[in-house]
Design an enzyme around this catalytic site. Structure first.
Site, PDB file in Angstrom:
ATOM      1  N   GLU A 190     -12.870   0.667 -11.362  1.00  0.00           N
ATOM      2  CA  GLU A 190     -12.270   1.255 -10.181  1.00  0.00           C
ATOM      3  C   GLU A 190     -12.897   2.469  -9.934  1.00  0.00           C
ATOM      4  OE1 GLU A 190      -7.891  -0.933 -10.652  1.00  0.00           O
ATOM      5  OE2 GLU A 190      -8.022   1.344 -11.282  1.00  0.00           O
TER       6      GLU A 190
ATOM      7  N   LYS B 257      -1.455   7.289  -2.849  1.00  0.00           N
ATOM      8  CA  LYS B 257      -1.518   6.533  -1.500  1.00  0.00           C
ATOM      9  C   LYS B 257      -1.088   7.355  -0.410  1.00  0.00           C
ATOM     10  CE  LYS B 257      -0.501   2.420  -4.766  1.00  0.00           C
ATOM     11  NZ  LYS B 257       0.461   1.372  -4.889  1.00  0.00           N
TER      12      LYS B 257
ATOM     13  N   TYR C 110      -8.259  -4.418  -3.964  1.00  0.00           N
ATOM     14  CA  TYR C 110      -7.043  -5.190  -4.252  1.00  0.00           C
ATOM     15  C   TYR C 110      -7.353  -6.825  -4.127  1.00  0.00           C
ATOM     16  CZ  TYR C 110      -4.269  -1.169  -3.876  1.00  0.00           C
ATOM     17  OH  TYR C 110      -3.779  -0.010  -4.324  1.00  0.00           O
TER      18      TYR C 110
ATOM     19  N   HIS D 240      -1.292   4.827  -7.537  1.00  0.00           N
ATOM     20  CA  HIS D 240      -1.958   3.912  -8.186  1.00  0.00           C
ATOM     21  C   HIS D 240      -2.647   4.188  -9.301  1.00  0.00           C
ATOM     22  CE1 HIS D 240      -4.802   0.368  -9.295  1.00  0.00           C
ATOM     23  NE2 HIS D 240      -5.501   1.588  -9.512  1.00  0.00           N
TER      24      HIS D 240
ATOM     25  N   ASN E  41       5.021   3.303  -3.279  1.00  0.00           N
ATOM     26  CA  ASN E  41       5.352   3.948  -4.330  1.00  0.00           C
ATOM     27  C   ASN E  41       4.289   5.124  -4.818  1.00  0.00           C
ATOM     28  OD1 ASN E  41       3.119   2.563  -5.499  1.00  0.00           O
ATOM     29  ND2 ASN E  41       4.046   1.170  -6.685  1.00  0.00           N
TER      30      ASN E  41
END
Length: 139
Positions: A127, A10, A50, A116, A113
């Site tokens: 995905e 990310k 998302y 993913h 964080n």
């Protein structure tokens, strides 16, 4: 059983130049990176990726975050890759993540964080297909 899973490094991690360090943790865990691409996620890509969270209050913030800087999308391969990568990532909240996990080592917060990972084999396939074709994967 050899599986493939999907990973995103990310914006919080790419911004801090941690791609190589995250990849080292992934590879040290016995997973192979069989496809990898650094991209600037578009608003449309982030919204589609998302969309499961579209009704949640954090959706807009999540889309904005994921489009704020480049990300690294990856296909990982290995024995029980989905479960293995989830273990390697650590808990969503870095304060609860086990020592040595990516999130314990590098995440800044629950929202930022660092990584993913797909939560199931079915979602991994979906995905991966959003960002890679079969020709891109050189496993």
């Amino acid at each position: 059983m050899t599986e493939r899973t999907f990973s995103i490094i990310k914006p919080d991690a790419t911004r801090r130049n941690l791609t190589g360090k995250v990849n080292a943790v992934i590879e040290d865990a016995g997973l192979r990176i069989v496809a990898q691409r650094r991209i600037k996620m578009t608003d449309a890509q982030a919204k589609k990726f998302y969309e499961v969270h579209a009704e949640r209050p954090f959706y807009g913030e999540l889309v904005a975050f994921m489009t704020s800087a480049p990300v690294v999308v990856q296909v990982l391969e290995g024995d029980n890759a989905v479960a293995r990568y989830r273990e390697v990532m650590g808990a969503t909240n870095p304060a609860q993540a086990a020592d040595g996990t990516i999130r314990k080592l590098y995440a800044e917060s629950v929202g930022e964080n660092s990584v993913h990972g797909s939560d199931s084999l079915e979602n991994a396939k979906l995905e991966i297909a959003q960002f890679f074709t079969d020709a891109d994967i050189v496993g």
